[in-house]
Design an enzyme around this catalytic site. Structure first.
Site, PDB file in Angstrom:
ATOM      1  N   ILE A 184     -76.364 -18.989  41.481  1.00  0.00           N
ATOM      2  CA  ILE A 184     -77.135 -18.441  42.186  1.00  0.00           C
ATOM      3  C   ILE A 184     -78.151 -18.486  41.108  1.00  0.00           C
ATOM      4  O   ILE A 184     -79.263 -19.394  41.330  1.00  0.00           O
ATOM      5  CB  ILE A 184     -77.466 -17.660  43.514  1.00  0.00           C
ATOM      6  CG1 ILE A 184     -76.634 -17.625  44.125  1.00  0.00           C
ATOM      7  CG2 ILE A 184     -79.306 -17.308  43.582  1.00  0.00           C
ATOM      8  CD1 ILE A 184     -76.355 -16.114  45.464  1.00  0.00           C
ATOM      9  N   ASN A 220     -71.266  -1.221  39.002  1.00  0.00           N
ATOM     10  CA  ASN A 220     -72.099  -1.542  38.551  1.00  0.00           C
ATOM     11  C   ASN A 220     -73.614  -1.630  39.370  1.00  0.00           C
ATOM     12  O   ASN A 220     -74.193  -2.060  38.445  1.00  0.00           O
ATOM     13  CB  ASN A 220     -71.404  -2.612  38.534  1.00  0.00           C
ATOM     14  CG  ASN A 220     -71.721  -3.931  37.778  1.00  0.00           C
ATOM     15  OD1 ASN A 220     -71.796  -4.240  36.577  1.00  0.00           O
ATOM     16  ND2 ASN A 220     -72.676  -5.078  38.804  1.00  0.00           N
ATOM     17  N   SER A 273     -77.823  -9.345  50.673  1.00  0.00           N
ATOM     18  CA  SER A 273     -76.989 -10.029  51.393  1.00  0.00           C
ATOM     19  C   SER A 273     -77.556  -9.817  52.938  1.00  0.00           C
ATOM     20  O   SER A 273     -77.177  -8.660  53.263  1.00  0.00           O
ATOM     21  CB  SER A 273     -75.982  -9.246  50.432  1.00  0.00           C
ATOM     22  OG  SER A 273     -74.816  -9.600  51.700  1.00  0.00           O
ATOM     23  N   TYR A 297     -69.112  -3.638  49.031  1.00  0.00           N
ATOM     24  CA  TYR A 297     -69.507  -4.438  48.347  1.00  0.00           C
ATOM     25  C   TYR A 297     -71.123  -4.528  49.227  1.00  0.00           C
ATOM     26  O   TYR A 297     -72.792  -3.833  48.884  1.00  0.00           O
ATOM     27  CB  TYR A 297     -69.847  -5.849  48.303  1.00  0.00           C
ATOM     28  CG  TYR A 297     -70.685  -6.978  48.163  1.00  0.00           C
ATOM     29  CD1 TYR A 297     -71.411  -7.688  46.922  1.00  0.00           C
ATOM     30  CD2 TYR A 297     -71.179  -8.310  49.415  1.00  0.00           C
ATOM     31  CE1 TYR A 297     -72.389  -8.214  46.905  1.00  0.00           C
ATOM     32  CE2 TYR A 297     -71.609  -8.742  48.666  1.00  0.00           C
ATOM     33  CZ  TYR A 297     -72.781  -8.441  48.124  1.00  0.00           C
ATOM     34  OH  TYR A 297     -74.220  -9.914  47.436  1.00  0.00           O
ATOM     35  N   LYS A 308     -75.059  -3.061  48.204  1.00  0.00           N
ATOM     36  CA  LYS A 308     -76.355  -3.433  48.734  1.00  0.00           C
ATOM     37  C   LYS A 308     -77.708  -2.755  50.175  1.00  0.00           C
ATOM     38  O   LYS A 308     -78.838  -3.008  50.020  1.00  0.00           O
ATOM     39  CB  LYS A 308     -76.045  -4.965  49.898  1.00  0.00           C
ATOM     40  CG  LYS A 308     -75.231  -5.941  49.121  1.00  0.00           C
ATOM     41  CD  LYS A 308     -76.699  -6.597  47.440  1.00  0.00           C
ATOM     42  CE  LYS A 308     -75.908  -7.684  46.796  1.00  0.00           C
ATOM     43  NZ  LYS A 308     -76.596  -7.382  45.071  1.00  0.00           N
ATOM     44  N   LEU A 311     -65.370 -19.111  49.654  1.00  0.00           N
ATOM     45  CA  LEU A 311     -64.457 -20.051  50.592  1.00  0.00           C
ATOM     46  C   LEU A 311     -64.242 -21.097  49.970  1.00  0.00           C
ATOM     47  O   LEU A 311     -63.809 -21.967  49.820  1.00  0.00           O
ATOM     48  CB  LEU A 311     -64.700 -19.925  52.243  1.00  0.00           C
ATOM     49  CG  LEU A 311     -63.986 -21.252  53.001  1.00  0.00           C
ATOM     50  CD1 LEU A 311     -62.943 -21.360  52.478  1.00  0.00           C
ATOM     51  CD2 LEU A 311     -64.790 -21.854  53.969  1.00  0.00           C
ATOM     52  N   SER A 356     -59.638  -7.726  55.114  1.00  0.00           N
ATOM     53  CA  SER A 356     -60.370  -6.331  55.477  1.00  0.00           C
ATOM     54  C   SER A 356     -61.938  -6.648  54.884  1.00  0.00           C
ATOM     55  O   SER A 356     -61.275  -7.296  53.973  1.00  0.00           O
ATOM     56  CB  SER A 356     -59.289  -5.417  54.528  1.00  0.00           C
ATOM     57  OG  SER A 356     -60.017  -4.263  54.735  1.00  0.00           O
ATOM     58  N   GLY A 357     -62.892  -6.006  55.277  1.00  0.00           N
ATOM     59  CA  GLY A 357     -63.740  -6.171  55.162  1.00  0.00           C
ATOM     60  C   GLY A 357     -64.555  -7.605  55.540  1.00  0.00           C
ATOM     61  O   GLY A 357     -66.045  -7.355  55.670  1.00  0.00           O
ATOM     62  N   ASP A 358     -63.954  -8.466  55.923  1.00  0.00           N
ATOM     63  CA  ASP A 358     -64.546  -9.923  57.102  1.00  0.00           C
ATOM     64  C   ASP A 358     -64.598  -8.973  58.376  1.00  0.00           C
ATOM     65  O   ASP A 358     -64.250  -8.744  58.957  1.00  0.00           O
ATOM     66  CB  ASP A 358     -63.691 -10.713  57.147  1.00  0.00           C
ATOM     67  CG  ASP A 358     -63.472 -11.685  55.717  1.00  0.00           C
ATOM     68  OD1 ASP A 358     -64.493 -10.895  54.771  1.00  0.00           O
ATOM     69  OD2 ASP A 358     -62.479 -12.397  55.681  1.00  0.00           O
TER      70      ASP A 358
END
Length: 336
Positions: free
Chosen positions: A13, A100, A125, A150, A154, A200, A296-298
């Site tokens: 990006i 990070n 996000s 993640y 954010k 994806l 996991s996480g979706d």
């Protein structure tokens, strides 16, 4: 000529945003630690825009290096991309993600405060929403507990920036991206993850190119039209242009509060199987894929209500899903 800092500016990006910034007439300086990008992107940006941005190989987690950098440069605005960005990887490496993404942002905000800088755009996000109760998702939707480390980084990032705006002379905009895909029409820059792709579309294109043997579709038992997860896929060039609109809003003092948030997406949800079918149609490539268990996480489904960005930023998407997937494939073919 306004001087703009772009952290993580050689990434997917970031590089597309640098191109749009330079096309608009901004002078750009990039800092990037090349952890998920390549230095060759710098020359590709130059070949597209006929201007080479400044570049410093700096990790924003290194306080001393960051301080030395700000001793030499002054900026009219900062766009902050530099962060680890994979939902699935964050589940496996939560400590690295918090160190990070959160510490790096804190270091950057400390320098912004110390030097009395203003105008920050934060790469946020849609994962901040978790699994939203209502679709499409508006900026007023409750921020649920994040489904991944993640997403949590954010959420924390937005909170820290909001508090910094309240206590410092800082104006900031958080852009909550949905799912950026595609590549520049020149096919000179695009999404090129180092190692195995976590997103994806690069896995789709690498499977079509024969780099990956098979594409895994994570779950077919979601409560959706075809059982696969739904996302809002936005062309990366449209996303990059949203940063220009947001930056000009801040520079021209058009913001209505010192911390604003905007959804950046298309407003349309597309399932994983629809992505595969559309990719096969526009590229004439047959994809080898299989259905596997959920990851996991979706979340099940996420797509944006972009009314606020349209009205306030005077921005809207222009490119289609078909164009995005075709450009991603053109980019992939140039990497072979």
């Amino acid at each position: 000529m306004k001087n703009i800092l772009v952290t993580g500016g050689l990434g997917f990006i970031g590089s597309h945003t640098v191109v749009e910034l330079q096309k608009t007439g901004f002078r750009v300086v990039i800092i990037d630690n090349l952890s998920n990008s390549k230095i060759e992107v710098l020359e590709q940006i130059k070949s597209i825009t006929n201007a080479k941005p400044g570049f410093y190989n700096i990790d924003i987690c290194n306080k001393e290096a960051l301080k030395s950098f700000f001793d030499t440069e002054k900026f009219d605005g900062i766009i902050h991309f530099a962060a680890l960005k994979s939902v699935s990887e964050s589940v496996q490496k939560p400590k690295e993600y918090f160190e990070n993404n959160v510490n790096g942002l804190a270091n950057l905000l400390a320098e912004i405060k110390n030097r009395n800088l203003n105008n920050l755009i934060f790469s946020s996000s849609c994962t901040v929403y978790g699994q939203a109760d209502e679709l499409p998702i508006t900026e007023n939707a409750a921020l649920k507990p994040a489904e991944s480390p993640y997403g949590e980084t954010k959420q924390i990032g937005e909170k820290i920036i909001n508090e910094s705006c309240a206590s410092n002379n800082l104006d900031a905009i958080a852009l909550r991206y949905f799912n950026p895909i595609g590549a520049h029409e020149s096919a000179k820059i695009g999404e090129l993850p180092l190692g195995v792709p976590q997103n994806l579309i690069p896995y789709v294109t690498q499977t079509a190119a024969g780099i990956r043997e098979q594409l895994s579709v994570f779950g077919e038992d979601y409560p959706t039209k075809d059982g696969t997860a739904i996302r809002d896929y936005i062309h990366v060039v449209d996303l990059a242009k949203a940063h220009i609109s947001a930056l000009e809003r801040l520079i021209n003092k058009k913001n209505k509060s010192n911390f604003e948030v905007f959804n950046i997406g298309t407003g349309k949800g597309t399932s994983v199987l629809e992505i595969i079918q559309t990719f096969e149609k526009v590229t004439n490539q047959k994809l080898n894929y299989k259905i596997v268990k959920r990851r996991s996480g979706d979340v099940t489904s996420a797509y944006a209500d972009t009314t606020l960005a349209f009205n306030e930023l005077n921005w809207k998407t222009e490119k289609t899903l078909e164009e995005a997937l075709k450009s991603a494939w053109n980019w992939q073919q140039k990497q072979l």
